[in-house]
Design an enzyme around this catalytic site. Sequence first.
Site, mmCIF file in Angstrom:
data_model
loop_
_atom_site.group_PDB
_atom_site.id
_atom_site.type_symbol
_atom_site.label_atom_id
_atom_site.label_comp_id
_atom_site.label_asym_id
_atom_site.label_seq_id
_atom_site.Cartn_x
_atom_site.Cartn_y
_atom_site.Cartn_z
ATOM 1 N N ASP A 2 -3.117 2.493 -5.612
ATOM 2 C CA ASP A 2 -2.079 2.497 -4.580
ATOM 3 C C ASP A 2 -2.043 1.202 -3.774
ATOM 4 O OD1 ASP A 2 -4.181 2.816 -2.734
ATOM 5 O OD2 ASP A 2 -2.858 3.957 -1.424
ATOM 6 N N GLU A 3 -2.487 0.118 -4.386
ATOM 7 C CA GLU A 3 -2.641 -1.110 -3.608
ATOM 8 C C GLU A 3 -2.509 -2.350 -4.495
ATOM 9 O OE1 GLU A 3 -6.216 -2.771 -0.920
ATOM 10 O OE2 GLU A 3 -6.364 -0.672 -1.460
ATOM 11 N N ASP A 53 0.856 -1.187 0.000
ATOM 12 C CA ASP A 53 0.000 0.000 0.000
ATOM 13 C C ASP A 53 0.896 1.242 0.000
ATOM 14 O OD1 ASP A 53 -3.035 0.731 1.711
ATOM 15 O OD2 ASP A 53 -1.555 2.205 1.080
HETATM 16 P P1 TTP Z 1 -5.582 5.183 1.270
HETATM 17 O O1 TTP Z 1 -4.637 4.076 1.003
HETATM 18 O O2 TTP Z 1 -6.774 4.899 2.105
HETATM 19 O O3 TTP Z 1 -4.843 6.373 1.979
HETATM 20 P P2 TTP Z 1 -3.470 7.070 1.693
HETATM 21 O O4 TTP Z 1 -2.635 6.332 0.703
HETATM 22 O O5 TTP Z 1 -3.727 8.494 1.343
HETATM 23 O O6 TTP Z 1 -2.812 7.056 3.114
HETATM 24 P P3 TTP Z 1 -2.163 5.854 3.943
HETATM 25 O O7 TTP Z 1 -2.254 4.611 3.123
HETATM 26 O O8 TTP Z 1 -0.753 6.296 4.193
HETATM 27 O O9 TTP Z 1 -2.974 5.817 5.196
HETATM 28 O O10 TTP Z 1 -6.089 5.813 -0.087
HETATM 29 C C1 TTP Z 1 -5.303 5.902 -1.253
HETATM 30 C C2 TTP Z 1 -5.651 7.134 -2.070
HETATM 31 O O11 TTP Z 1 -7.025 7.124 -2.415
HETATM 32 C C3 TTP Z 1 -5.441 8.430 -1.310
HETATM 33 O O12 TTP Z 1 -4.135 8.950 -1.431
HETATM 34 C C4 TTP Z 1 -6.488 9.352 -1.882
HETATM 35 C C5 TTP Z 1 -7.586 8.445 -2.340
HETATM 36 N N1 TTP Z 1 -8.734 8.507 -1.399
HETATM 37 C C6 TTP Z 1 -9.806 9.349 -1.701
HETATM 38 O O13 TTP Z 1 -9.805 10.019 -2.741
HETATM 39 N N2 TTP Z 1 -10.856 9.427 -0.829
HETATM 40 C C7 TTP Z 1 -10.897 8.701 0.344
HETATM 41 O O14 TTP Z 1 -11.865 8.797 1.120
HETATM 42 C C8 TTP Z 1 -9.771 7.835 0.643
HETATM 43 C C9 TTP Z 1 -9.743 7.047 1.915
HETATM 44 C C10 TTP Z 1 -8.730 7.783 -0.254
HETATM 45 CA CA CA Z 2 -2.306 4.071 0.837
#
Ligand code: TTP
Ligand code: CA
Length: 364
Positions: A111-112, A10
């Site tokens: 991102d995963e 992630d």
């Molecule tokens: P996440 O993996 O949930 O969050 P993140 O990568 O920003 O943070 P971390 O993993 O370090 O906790 O989400 C990935 C991307 O998806 C995030 O950068 C932006 C997008 N996203 C949204 O647009 N809306 C949302 O509600 C969430 C949770 C994420």
């Molecule tokens: Ca993330």
Amino acid sequence: MENRVVFHIDFDYFFAQCEELRNPELKTKPVAVCVFSDRGGDSGAIATANYIARKYGVKSGMPIKFAKKRLESVHEAVFLPTDFEYYSEISQKAMDTIKEFADIFEYVGRDEAYLDVSKRTGGDFDKAAHLAQQLKNAVRNSSKLSCTAGVSTNKLVSKIASNFKKPDGLTLVTPEKIESFLDPLPIRTIPGIGKKTEEVFLEMGLETISQLKSLDVFTLNSQFGRKIGTYMYNAARGVDNEPVSPRQEATQYSRIITLKQDSKDYNFLAENLEKLCEDIHSSIMEESIIFKSIGIQFVQSDLSNKTKSKTLKNPTSNLDELKKTALQLLREALEDQQLLVRRLGVRVSELSKISGQDNITRYF
Ligand code: TTP
Ligand code: CA
């Protein structure tokens, strides 16, 4: 059988980290990436924020107005609009690096990803931890991104593990440690369990996964239905047999049908187009996807193709907006239409994942 070995990878604070990459000055400031809505001004929600902004309580999904309030006193705080194309570019590059480490690679979202590495590690978790560290280094070298890895025997535990320590984390949960790892965690950490389900358990006095294990599978099934009940029962015990299935990034979703008769009648085509929109919409909802570009396609009576498309101002998952835009494209396409239409198609592209809205049905 030997252990399976599965990674969940992630990327850390992904959109905000991408913004820091192209503008390193941001690294020392609170950064929030915003999805501005069509209503203008500060209406809209926070997509994500870097860890400095998170210290001030800025979170994904929060209204932009609230976030600005929280950062009111911090003059250097930066609010940026999303740039999905740029984030996708960075993601693709990093994913290309990650793929090289996998026996089986499953793309989940920008991102995963999940990796099955059972073969190349031979089920050895020391090797696996080492490999995960190498993967993190390789991603940093190729894309300058930091990411977090969860390493365990299945997708479920690896995902929980990658959530356990962020950013730049590496959490290894060997088979013999699964129970002691999961037991103290809040029930909410099980993917797919949201606020509402958490509340149901809290009312029953159950807070941790260990406490959740006091419910037998029959009780869970009668409360949540057989599918979800069984999922929760297994999840609490770290059991998940879901294979890592090879999957690459989907860049578009499309549907096409052969019409009952060739036609260039707006009403007839519109009726079919609306059905196609509904169909495509239900698949993208299942995958929690939003789209920014909409296109329609005619295969004409001489089998030639005609397409029209439109890019929206902001990404959406709204069915009415999809229909409205598709119908408008249809009207435009029919303006100078000579040939009859034989097959009619619709597609959505420039996709993004709405994460953070884990739909429990995705986990079966
Ligand atoms: P996440 O993996 O949930 O969050 P993140 O990568 O920003 O943070 P971390 O993993 O370090 O906790 O989400 C990935 C991307 O998806 C995030 O950068 C932006 C997008 N996203 C949204 O647009 N809306 C949302 O509600 C969430 C949770 C994420
Ligand atoms: Ca993330």
